[in-house]
Design an enzyme around this catalytic site. Structure first.
Site, PDB file in Angstrom:
ATOM      1  N   GLY A 208       4.083   8.686  -1.772  1.00 24.91           N
ATOM      2  CA  GLY A 208       4.430   8.254  -0.571  1.00 24.91           C
ATOM      3  C   GLY A 208       5.277   6.849  -1.075  1.00 24.91           C
ATOM      4  O   GLY A 208       6.003   6.571  -2.013  1.00 24.91           O
TER       5      GLY A 208
ATOM      6  N   HIS B  94      -2.705  14.335  -2.154  1.00 24.09           N
ATOM      7  CA  HIS B  94      -2.648  12.902  -3.122  1.00 24.09           C
ATOM      8  C   HIS B  94      -3.939  12.599  -1.908  1.00 24.09           C
ATOM      9  O   HIS B  94      -4.611  11.380  -3.245  1.00 24.09           O
ATOM     10  CB  HIS B  94      -0.984  11.843  -1.994  1.00 24.09           C
ATOM     11  CG  HIS B  94      -0.522  13.340  -3.318  1.00 24.09           C
ATOM     12  ND1 HIS B  94       0.110  12.459  -4.583  1.00 24.09           N
ATOM     13  CD2 HIS B  94       0.596  13.486  -2.802  1.00 24.09           C
ATOM     14  CE1 HIS B  94       1.211  13.166  -4.984  1.00 24.09           C
ATOM     15  NE2 HIS B  94       1.660  14.018  -3.608  1.00 24.09           N
TER      16      HIS B  94
ATOM     17  N   ASP C  22       3.810   4.056  -2.231  1.00 22.65           N
ATOM     18  CA  ASP C  22       3.557   3.326  -3.728  1.00 22.65           C
ATOM     19  C   ASP C  22       4.737   3.304  -4.852  1.00 22.65           C
ATOM     20  O   ASP C  22       4.805   1.749  -5.299  1.00 22.65           O
ATOM     21  CB  ASP C  22       2.981   4.650  -4.682  1.00 22.65           C
ATOM     22  CG  ASP C  22       1.690   4.387  -3.924  1.00 22.65           C
ATOM     23  OD1 ASP C  22       1.569   3.695  -2.927  1.00 22.65           O
ATOM     24  OD2 ASP C  22       0.686   5.783  -4.610  1.00 22.65           O
TER      25      ASP C  22
ATOM     26  N   LYS D  33      -4.724   1.593  -8.480  1.00 23.47           N
ATOM     27  CA  LYS D  33      -4.992   1.691  -7.440  1.00 23.47           C
ATOM     28  C   LYS D  33      -6.643   2.264  -7.031  1.00 23.47           C
ATOM     29  O   LYS D  33      -6.494   1.471  -5.853  1.00 23.47           O
ATOM     30  CB  LYS D  33      -4.485   2.734  -7.336  1.00 23.47           C
ATOM     31  CG  LYS D  33      -4.035   3.154  -5.580  1.00 23.47           C
ATOM     32  CD  LYS D  33      -2.627   4.306  -5.295  1.00 23.47           C
ATOM     33  CE  LYS D  33      -2.323   4.597  -3.800  1.00 23.47           C
ATOM     34  NZ  LYS D  33      -2.097   5.665  -3.431  1.00 23.47           N
TER      35      LYS D  33
ATOM     36  N   HIS E 217      -6.156   0.187   0.024  1.00 25.63           N
ATOM     37  CA  HIS E 217      -6.510   0.090   1.558  1.00 25.63           C
ATOM     38  C   HIS E 217      -7.980   1.170   1.538  1.00 25.63           C
ATOM     39  O   HIS E 217      -8.856   1.591   2.479  1.00 25.63           O
ATOM     40  CB  HIS E 217      -5.316   0.794   2.214  1.00 25.63           C
ATOM     41  CG  HIS E 217      -5.142   1.422   2.236  1.00 25.63           C
ATOM     42  ND1 HIS E 217      -3.800   1.707   0.421  1.00 25.63           N
ATOM     43  CD2 HIS E 217      -4.015   2.747   2.886  1.00 25.63           C
ATOM     44  CE1 HIS E 217      -3.253   2.648   0.447  1.00 25.63           C
ATOM     45  NE2 HIS E 217      -3.131   3.483   2.008  1.00 25.63           N
ATOM     46  N   ARG E 218      -7.145   2.618   1.251  1.00 28.81           N
ATOM     47  CA  ARG E 218      -8.059   3.954   0.968  1.00 28.81           C
ATOM     48  C   ARG E 218      -9.744   3.464   0.218  1.00 28.81           C
ATOM     49  O   ARG E 218     -10.722   4.244   0.882  1.00 28.81           O
ATOM     50  CB  ARG E 218      -7.562   5.104   0.199  1.00 28.81           C
ATOM     51  CG  ARG E 218      -8.578   6.288   0.501  1.00 28.81           C
ATOM     52  CD  ARG E 218      -6.959   7.530   0.022  1.00 28.81           C
ATOM     53  NE  ARG E 218      -6.165   7.863   1.906  1.00 28.81           N
ATOM     54  CZ  ARG E 218      -4.622   6.791   1.193  1.00 28.81           C
ATOM     55  NH1 ARG E 218      -4.163   7.252  -0.409  1.00 28.81           N
ATOM     56  NH2 ARG E 218      -3.855   7.096   2.389  1.00 28.81           N
TER      57      ARG E 218
ATOM     58  N   ASP F 238      -6.259   8.109   8.622  1.00 24.71           N
ATOM     59  CA  ASP F 238      -5.043   7.397   8.593  1.00 24.71           C
ATOM     60  C   ASP F 238      -4.452   6.730   8.570  1.00 24.71           C
ATOM     61  O   ASP F 238      -4.629   5.335   8.581  1.00 24.71           O
ATOM     62  CB  ASP F 238      -4.965   8.017  10.855  1.00 24.71           C
ATOM     63  CG  ASP F 238      -3.248   8.109  11.082  1.00 24.71           C
ATOM     64  OD1 ASP F 238      -3.001   9.311  10.608  1.00 24.71           O
ATOM     65  OD2 ASP F 238      -3.189   7.666  11.293  1.00 24.71           O
TER      66      ASP F 238
HETATM   67  P1  ITT Z   1      -2.585  14.068   6.700  1.00 22.52           P
HETATM   68  O1  ITT Z   1      -1.870  13.749   8.109  1.00 22.52           O
HETATM   69  O2  ITT Z   1      -2.553  15.119   6.689  1.00 22.52           O
HETATM   70  O3  ITT Z   1      -3.870  13.433   5.994  1.00 22.52           O
HETATM   71  P2  ITT Z   1      -0.380  12.711   6.043  1.00 22.52           P
HETATM   72  O4  ITT Z   1       0.599  12.358   4.892  1.00 22.52           O
HETATM   73  O5  ITT Z   1       0.371  12.852   7.275  1.00 22.52           O
HETATM   74  O6  ITT Z   1      -2.063  14.061   5.925  1.00 22.52           O
HETATM   75  P3  ITT Z   1      -1.146  10.333   7.485  1.00 22.52           P
HETATM   76  O7  ITT Z   1      -0.434  10.191   9.088  1.00 22.52           O
HETATM   77  O8  ITT Z   1      -1.750   9.812   7.569  1.00 22.52           O
HETATM   78  O9  ITT Z   1      -0.878  11.202   6.322  1.00 22.52           O
HETATM   79  O10 ITT Z   1       0.660   9.464   6.939  1.00 22.52           O
HETATM   80  C1  ITT Z   1       0.676   8.593   6.238  1.00 22.52           C
HETATM   81  C2  ITT Z   1       1.745   8.082   5.293  1.00 22.52           C
HETATM   82  O11 ITT Z   1       1.395   7.104   5.577  1.00 22.52           O
HETATM   83  C3  ITT Z   1       2.173   8.958   4.138  1.00 22.52           C
HETATM   84  O12 ITT Z   1       2.880  10.348   4.536  1.00 22.52           O
HETATM   85  C4  ITT Z   1       2.614   8.116   3.168  1.00 22.52           C
HETATM   86  O13 ITT Z   1       4.212   7.912   3.962  1.00 22.52           O
HETATM   87  C5  ITT Z   1       2.005   6.686   3.348  1.00 22.52           C
HETATM   88  N1  ITT Z   1       0.525   6.169   3.179  1.00 22.52           N
HETATM   89  C6  ITT Z   1      -0.328   5.955   3.563  1.00 22.52           C
HETATM   90  N2  ITT Z   1      -0.962   6.356   2.127  1.00 22.52           N
HETATM   91  C7  ITT Z   1      -0.590   5.667   1.247  1.00 22.52           C
HETATM   92  C8  ITT Z   1      -0.391   5.103   0.075  1.00 22.52           C
HETATM   93  O14 ITT Z   1      -2.125   5.325  -0.852  1.00 22.52           O
HETATM   94  N3  ITT Z   1       0.312   4.981  -0.896  1.00 22.52           N
HETATM   95  C9  ITT Z   1       1.547   5.952  -0.860  1.00 22.52           C
HETATM   96  N4  ITT Z   1       2.080   5.859   0.831  1.00 22.52           N
HETATM   97  C10 ITT Z   1       0.662   5.565   1.427  1.00 22.52           C
END
Ligand code: ITT
Length: 202
Positions: free
Chosen positions: A159, A20, A161, A181, A186-187, A77
């Site tokens: 996540g 995603h 969202d 979005k 944030h991203r 992250d």
């Molecule tokens: P990588 O470490 O492989 O990048 P990850 O999903 O484990 O993948 P993170 O450790 O950064 O990534 O955790 C991010 C979490 O934060 C993600 O699993 C969601 O629960 C939440 N999150 C981050 N960005 C989001 C978004 O744009 N929309 C919804 N939830 C988000």
């Protein structure tokens, strides 16, 4: 008359295995970069996210992947900070429900914890680290403010969202869809700073 040489978009490897995130980054960057992620490099190590801040984990991911390939690597992250929960789940967003990457459990726990609580204000935060040849070159951060609703709405995104309504809107990120979005997330905000940096570096 000979044609000019075809220009190739520069390659950017995203230090993530979250499809995603990669899709959202690709959406924002369009044709300007060839975007790959860590799944294209199975020999690169799995990175243990043992940091206690977004920046620490973003560094671990960017440097860990950068050490095993050439060229620019960008990590992400990110997580959700909820004011009524003193900033939780924050850096632990991905495993909040008890199982790493299980978005359904994460959302269920968040709805439980937020029952009857106020304020319902929250923000997504994203920290990115750009690395090359195993060295950090720069880092960037982006946030989007909003509030949480009590039940999940919408099916797009990932996540948290379905529970998050960004300021200035009436629908959740999961209802608004990728175009809106990627205009305000944030991203996207962190990513635009990274692109400016890369453009300046030529
Ligand atoms: P990588 O470490 O492989 O990048 P990850 O999903 O484990 O993948 P993170 O450790 O950064 O990534 O955790 C991010 C979490 O934060 C993600 O699993 C969601 O629960 C939440 N999150 C981050 N960005 C989001 C978004 O744009 N929309 C919804 N939830 C988000």
């Amino acid at each position: 008359m000979s044609l000019p040489p075809r220009s190739h978009a520069p390659r950017l490897v995203i230090a993530t295995r979250n499809a995603h995130k990669t899709a959202e980054i690709r959406d924002v960057l369009g044709e300007d970069f060839e975007v790959l992620d860590a799944t294209a490099f199975p020999d690169c190590p799995e990175i243990e996210e043992i940091g206690t801040t977004f920046l620490e984990n973003a560094r671990l991911k960017a440097l860990g992947i950068s050490r095993c390939l050439q060229g620019w690597v960008l990590s992400d992250d990110s997580g959700l900070e909820v004011d009524a929960l003193d900033g939780a789940p924050g850096v632990y967003s991905s495993s909040y429900g008890g199982e790493e990457g299980n978005h359904a459990l994460n959302n269920q726990r968040l709805m439980r914890e937020m029952k009857g609580k106020s304020p319902r204000t929250a923000r997504f935060r994203c920290t990115m680290v750009l690395a090359r040849d195993g060295r950090e070159e720069a880092h960037f951060s982006g946030t989007v403010e909003g509030h949480l609703i009590g039940e999940m709405r919408g099916s797009q995104g990932f996540g948290y969202d379905p529970l998050f309504i960004p300021d200035g809107h009436k629908k959740t990120f999961a209802e608004l869809g990728p175009e809106i979005k990627s205009g305000l997330s944030h991203r996207a905000r962190a990513l635009r700073q990274a692109v400016d940096f890369l453009t300046q570096r030529g």
